[in-house]
Design a protein around this motif. Structure first.
Motif, PDB file in Angstrom:
ATOM      1  N   PRO A  90       0.802  -1.226   0.000  1.00  0.00           N
ATOM      2  CA  PRO A  90       0.000   0.000   0.000  1.00  0.00           C
ATOM      3  C   PRO A  90       0.837   1.280   0.000  1.00  0.00           C
ATOM      4  O   PRO A  90       1.990   1.311   0.433  1.00  0.00           O
ATOM      5  CB  PRO A  90      -0.805  -0.120   1.295  1.00  0.00           C
ATOM      6  CG  PRO A  90      -0.862  -1.583   1.570  1.00  0.00           C
ATOM      7  CD  PRO A  90       0.439  -2.125   1.107  1.00  0.00           C
ATOM      8  N   LEU A  91       0.224   2.357  -0.490  1.00  0.00           N
ATOM      9  CA  LEU A  91       0.861   3.671  -0.513  1.00  0.00           C
ATOM     10  C   LEU A  91       1.179   4.137   0.906  1.00  0.00           C
ATOM     11  O   LEU A  91       0.389   3.929   1.834  1.00  0.00           O
ATOM     12  CB  LEU A  91      -0.061   4.703  -1.163  1.00  0.00           C
ATOM     13  CG  LEU A  91      -0.434   4.528  -2.634  1.00  0.00           C
ATOM     14  CD1 LEU A  91      -1.450   5.592  -3.032  1.00  0.00           C
ATOM     15  CD2 LEU A  91       0.792   4.619  -3.515  1.00  0.00           C
ATOM     16  N   ASP A  92       2.343   4.785   1.059  1.00  0.00           N
ATOM     17  CA  ASP A  92       2.697   5.374   2.339  1.00  0.00           C
ATOM     18  C   ASP A  92       1.647   6.412   2.730  1.00  0.00           C
ATOM     19  O   ASP A  92       1.010   7.032   1.883  1.00  0.00           O
ATOM     20  CB  ASP A  92       4.078   6.035   2.228  1.00  0.00           C
ATOM     21  CG  ASP A  92       4.639   6.419   3.575  1.00  0.00           C
ATOM     22  OD1 ASP A  92       4.138   5.924   4.607  1.00  0.00           O
ATOM     23  OD2 ASP A  92       5.598   7.218   3.604  1.00  0.00           O
ATOM     24  N   GLY A  93       1.491   6.591   4.039  1.00  0.00           N
ATOM     25  CA  GLY A  93       0.508   7.549   4.533  1.00  0.00           C
ATOM     26  C   GLY A  93      -0.851   6.939   4.798  1.00  0.00           C
ATOM     27  O   GLY A  93      -1.757   7.626   5.282  1.00  0.00           O
ATOM     28  N   THR A  94      -1.001   5.633   4.514  1.00  0.00           N
ATOM     29  CA  THR A  94      -2.278   4.951   4.738  1.00  0.00           C
ATOM     30  C   THR A  94      -2.158   3.995   5.927  1.00  0.00           C
ATOM     31  O   THR A  94      -1.065   3.580   6.315  1.00  0.00           O
ATOM     32  CB  THR A  94      -2.696   4.146   3.504  1.00  0.00           C
ATOM     33  OG1 THR A  94      -1.727   3.104   3.269  1.00  0.00           O
ATOM     34  CG2 THR A  94      -2.758   5.039   2.262  1.00  0.00           C
ATOM     35  N   ARG A  95      -3.292   3.656   6.489  1.00  0.00           N
ATOM     36  CA  ARG A  95      -3.300   2.692   7.596  1.00  0.00           C
ATOM     37  C   ARG A  95      -2.825   1.320   7.114  1.00  0.00           C
ATOM     38  O   ARG A  95      -2.165   0.581   7.844  1.00  0.00           O
ATOM     39  CB  ARG A  95      -4.715   2.604   8.182  1.00  0.00           C
ATOM     40  CG  ARG A  95      -4.782   1.868   9.515  1.00  0.00           C
ATOM     41  CD  ARG A  95      -6.180   1.949  10.092  1.00  0.00           C
ATOM     42  NE  ARG A  95      -6.327   1.182  11.308  1.00  0.00           N
ATOM     43  CZ  ARG A  95      -6.213   1.685  12.542  1.00  0.00           C
ATOM     44  NH1 ARG A  95      -5.940   2.967  12.694  1.00  0.00           N
ATOM     45  NH2 ARG A  95      -6.380   0.920  13.604  1.00  0.00           N
ATOM     46  N   GLU A  96      -3.156   0.995   5.860  1.00  0.00           N
ATOM     47  CA  GLU A  96      -2.687  -0.279   5.301  1.00  0.00           C
ATOM     48  C   GLU A  96      -1.160  -0.330   5.216  1.00  0.00           C
ATOM     49  O   GLU A  96      -0.572  -1.390   5.387  1.00  0.00           O
ATOM     50  CB  GLU A  96      -3.283  -0.498   3.905  1.00  0.00           C
ATOM     51  CG  GLU A  96      -4.585  -1.263   3.878  1.00  0.00           C
ATOM     52  CD  GLU A  96      -4.881  -1.824   2.499  1.00  0.00           C
ATOM     53  OE1 GLU A  96      -5.361  -2.962   2.405  1.00  0.00           O
ATOM     54  OE2 GLU A  96      -4.626  -1.117   1.494  1.00  0.00           O
ATOM     55  N   ALA A  97      -0.524   0.804   4.938  1.00  0.00           N
ATOM     56  CA  ALA A  97       0.936   0.830   4.888  1.00  0.00           C
ATOM     57  C   ALA A  97       1.521   0.547   6.267  1.00  0.00           C
ATOM     58  O   ALA A  97       2.530  -0.164   6.394  1.00  0.00           O
ATOM     59  CB  ALA A  97       1.434   2.170   4.362  1.00  0.00           C
ATOM     60  N   ASP A  98       0.904   1.088   7.316  1.00  0.00           N
ATOM     61  CA  ASP A  98       1.358   0.797   8.672  1.00  0.00           C
ATOM     62  C   ASP A  98       1.178  -0.687   8.988  1.00  0.00           C
ATOM     63  O   ASP A  98       2.051  -1.315   9.613  1.00  0.00           O
ATOM     64  CB  ASP A  98       0.586   1.637   9.686  1.00  0.00           C
ATOM     65  CG  ASP A  98       0.943   3.116   9.617  1.00  0.00           C
ATOM     66  OD1 ASP A  98       2.048   3.446   9.140  1.00  0.00           O
ATOM     67  OD2 ASP A  98       0.113   3.941  10.042  1.00  0.00           O
ATOM     68  N   ALA A  99       0.067  -1.258   8.552  1.00  0.00           N
ATOM     69  CA  ALA A  99      -0.161  -2.681   8.782  1.00  0.00           C
ATOM     70  C   ALA A  99       0.864  -3.518   8.022  1.00  0.00           C
ATOM     71  O   ALA A  99       1.357  -4.539   8.529  1.00  0.00           O
ATOM     72  CB  ALA A  99      -1.583  -3.059   8.356  1.00  0.00           C
ATOM     73  N   ALA A 100       1.207  -3.092   6.793  1.00  0.00           N
ATOM     74  CA  ALA A 100       2.211  -3.804   6.012  1.00  0.00           C
ATOM     75  C   ALA A 100       3.578  -3.730   6.693  1.00  0.00           C
ATOM     76  O   ALA A 100       4.346  -4.707   6.707  1.00  0.00           O
ATOM     77  CB  ALA A 100       2.290  -3.226   4.608  1.00  0.00           C
ATOM     78  N   ASP A 101       3.900  -2.575   7.247  1.00  0.00           N
ATOM     79  CA  ASP A 101       5.167  -2.410   7.964  1.00  0.00           C
ATOM     80  C   ASP A 101       5.244  -3.390   9.127  1.00  0.00           C
ATOM     81  O   ASP A 101       6.283  -4.049   9.360  1.00  0.00           O
ATOM     82  CB  ASP A 101       5.282  -0.970   8.468  1.00  0.00           C
ATOM     83  CG  ASP A 101       6.717  -0.548   8.733  1.00  0.00           C
ATOM     84  OD1 ASP A 101       7.622  -1.402   8.675  1.00  0.00           O
ATOM     85  OD2 ASP A 101       6.942   0.645   9.000  1.00  0.00           O
ATOM     86  N   LEU A 102       4.170  -3.525   9.869  1.00  0.00           N
ATOM     87  CA  LEU A 102       4.132  -4.467  10.984  1.00  0.00           C
ATOM     88  C   LEU A 102       4.235  -5.909  10.500  1.00  0.00           C
ATOM     89  O   LEU A 102       4.942  -6.731  11.092  1.00  0.00           O
ATOM     90  CB  LEU A 102       2.849  -4.263  11.796  1.00  0.00           C
ATOM     91  CG  LEU A 102       2.803  -2.970  12.611  1.00  0.00           C
ATOM     92  CD1 LEU A 102       1.376  -2.662  13.062  1.00  0.00           C
ATOM     93  CD2 LEU A 102       3.728  -3.074  13.821  1.00  0.00           C
ATOM     94  N   ALA A 103       3.559  -6.223   9.397  1.00  0.00           N
ATOM     95  CA  ALA A 103       3.632  -7.583   8.853  1.00  0.00           C
ATOM     96  C   ALA A 103       5.061  -7.951   8.474  1.00  0.00           C
ATOM     97  O   ALA A 103       5.558  -9.042   8.815  1.00  0.00           O
ATOM     98  CB  ALA A 103       2.713  -7.707   7.639  1.00  0.00           C
ATOM     99  N   LEU A 104       5.745  -7.049   7.780  1.00  0.00           N
ATOM    100  CA  LEU A 104       7.112  -7.341   7.346  1.00  0.00           C
ATOM    101  C   LEU A 104       8.081  -7.365   8.517  1.00  0.00           C
ATOM    102  O   LEU A 104       9.081  -8.086   8.489  1.00  0.00           O
ATOM    103  CB  LEU A 104       7.554  -6.316   6.299  1.00  0.00           C
ATOM    104  CG  LEU A 104       7.262  -6.692   4.840  1.00  0.00           C
ATOM    105  CD1 LEU A 104       5.798  -7.018   4.606  1.00  0.00           C
ATOM    106  CD2 LEU A 104       7.683  -5.564   3.903  1.00  0.00           C
ATOM    107  N   THR A 105       7.792  -6.592   9.558  1.00  0.00           N
ATOM    108  CA  THR A 105       8.622  -6.632  10.758  1.00  0.00           C
ATOM    109  C   THR A 105       8.517  -7.991  11.437  1.00  0.00           C
ATOM    110  O   THR A 105       9.525  -8.584  11.836  1.00  0.00           O
ATOM    111  CB  THR A 105       8.214  -5.512  11.735  1.00  0.00           C
ATOM    112  OG1 THR A 105       8.359  -4.245  11.079  1.00  0.00           O
ATOM    113  CG2 THR A 105       9.075  -5.523  12.985  1.00  0.00           C
ATOM    114  N   VAL A 106       7.292  -8.509  11.572  1.00  0.00           N
ATOM    115  CA  VAL A 106       7.098  -9.845  12.162  1.00  0.00           C
ATOM    116  C   VAL A 106       7.775 -10.911  11.305  1.00  0.00           C
ATOM    117  O   VAL A 106       8.460 -11.806  11.806  1.00  0.00           O
ATOM    118  CB  VAL A 106       5.595 -10.161  12.316  1.00  0.00           C
ATOM    119  CG1 VAL A 106       5.391 -11.618  12.738  1.00  0.00           C
ATOM    120  CG2 VAL A 106       4.954  -9.223  13.328  1.00  0.00           C
TER     121      VAL A 106
END
Length: 437
Positions: A260-276
């Motif tokens: 997802p595009l940066d600045g969206t809630r989905e981007a934050d969720a993607a960041d957490l997914a890739l961190t895990v």
């Protein structure tokens, strides 16, 4: 941090946006200038021009000759640099508080008068520097062009993000002095920039200096070419898989996912997914590939946040011993499928959020990091005060949202794959293998 940073905004008559944030904890201040120009703004045949111009900005201006910008800042006890990305070019100085005026004058002088010093000699000199940088960091190191190749596969030909900021040798050679001058006239204007000053400052005095040095620089009155890359349309012809046989230390599997595009809630969720999944030695991929199956010596999964195009998830695994790329890919697919089916555990989500929080607070702990982030939110999202909302938003994301992002985006049909085989082991296979298979 709970209350947020004090942020003041101003806009000069020529369109320069100014962001000030006062902090008297230490007697230093950062000056950061973002221009809304990066490799996404380049046209075919002139890739690398944004990065080349970053180098040219340190080659002198009307009042500052040659290497004077570096010399003056360092003599005053400061540090400085500049960087180029897909979406912007930034320049920054961290100074003793009493030397802020010097940094502002230097930045204004090159914004307003670089063309007075830009000549064929400086262009040729910095072209050679950038070409050498490409050789040292990309062409002549193992896996050096991997990101460039994966980016070209992920964003199809003609897409603004198809090429990386370093550019090609041929395009660097083709750049003319008039190309460079046109580039400066188009993008290096006050109404295409954001200036942030953070630290031990007097906001009133700082703004007076900014008005004094930048206020007379004329705005650019023409239109800049729109370079929106938010949509990625594939033609079904370009390969999304490539196998290379090269002089590399070991086999490798690298994958790029459009997120997802940066600045969206989905981007934050993607960041957490890739961190895990792939950040550090406690991540799922590291535990599976390195610790348990011993297929790999490294396994990581990171996010390149992009605001003007789908963000890029970058997975990188170097194999161990005789492990094959097929075995590594199969293990990766299993882990991604399991994560999509189960989502993160409460402990995994808490750990990922804590890791992102620590990295974010470390970033904002320096006046330079804070100034850069204020510019980022101003240029890419229109509001520097969004900085104060960024971390709470990440901490609000739920396990269900993280799982939904994994199910939607971390799939085989949403990725480009690049695999490597060391030349010694793969020479026989290379004679018959189609690299685009």
């Amino acid at each position: 941090m709970a209350q947020g940073f004090d942020i003041k905004e101003h806009t000069l008559g020529n369109g320069l946006r100014v962001v000030l944030s006062e902090d008297h904890l230490t007697p230093v201040a950062a000056v950061c200038l973002w221009y809304d120009v990066g490799s996404r703004h380049e046209v075919a045949g002139r890739t690398g021009l944004a990065h080349l111009f970053e180098h040219l900005m340190f080659q002198g201006s009307a009042q500052v000759k040659g290497n004077g910008h570096f010399e003056l800042v360092q003599a005053a006890g400061g540090s400085l640099n500049g960087t180029t990305s897909f979406e912007r070019t930034n320049y920054f100085e961290t100074m003793p508080a009493h030397q802020v005026e010097l940094a502002l004058w230097l930045e204004a002088d090159r914004m307003g008068s670089l063309l007075a010093a830009l000549d064929q000699e400086s262009l040729d000199n910095q072209r050679a520097v950038v070409k050498n940088e490409r050789r040292q960091r990309y062409d002549n190191v193992p896996y050096g062009t991997a990101f460039e190749k994966l980016t070209a596969m992920a964003y199809p030909d003609g897409h603004p993000y198809h090429h990386t900021p370093i550019g090609s040798m041929a395009d660097l050679d083709a750049a003319t002095l008039e190309d460079a001058r046109d580039f400066f006239r188009t993008y290096y204007a006050p109404n295409n920039a954001v200036l942030a000053v953070v630290g031990d400052i007097d906001p009133e005095q700082t703004l007076a200096w900014i008005e004094k040095y930048f206020g007379s620089i004329p705005a650019h009155d023409g239109k800049r070419p729109p370079r929106d890359g938010s949509a990625v349309v594939r033609d079904g012809v370009a390969p999304l898989r490539e196998h290379l046989v090269e002089e590399v230390p070991s086999r490798a599997v690298m994958q790029a996912y459009l997120l997802p595009l940066d600045g969206t809630r989905e981007a934050d969720a993607a960041d957490l997914a890739l961190t895990v999944l792939g950040s550090g030695e406690s991540s799922r991929l590291y535990n599976r590939l390195v610790r348990r199956d011993r297929l790999s010596v490294t396994a990581g999964f990171g996010l390149l946040r992009l605001a003007g195009a789908p963000s890029l998830g970058w997975l990188d695994s170097k194999t161990s011993g005789e492990a094959t790329v097929e075995a590594v890919e199969a293990a990766i697919d299993e882990e991604l499928a399991r994560f999509a089916a189960e989502g993160p555990t409460p402990a995994e989500l808490e750990r990922a959020q804590a890791q992102i929080e620590r990295e974010w607070l470390d970033r904002l702990d320096t006046v330079g990091g804070r100034a850069d982030e204020l510019c980022r939110y101003a240029v890419l999202f229109g509001d520097p005060k969004l900085l104060n909302e960024a971390l709470p938003k990440v901490l609000e994301v739920t396990a269900e949202e993280v799982q939904a992002v994994a199910q939607k985006y971390l799939t085989p049909d949403n990725r480009a794959v690049l695999t490597y085989e060391p030349a010694a082991q793969g020479a026989d296979a290379a004679a018959t293998e189609d690299v685009n298979a």
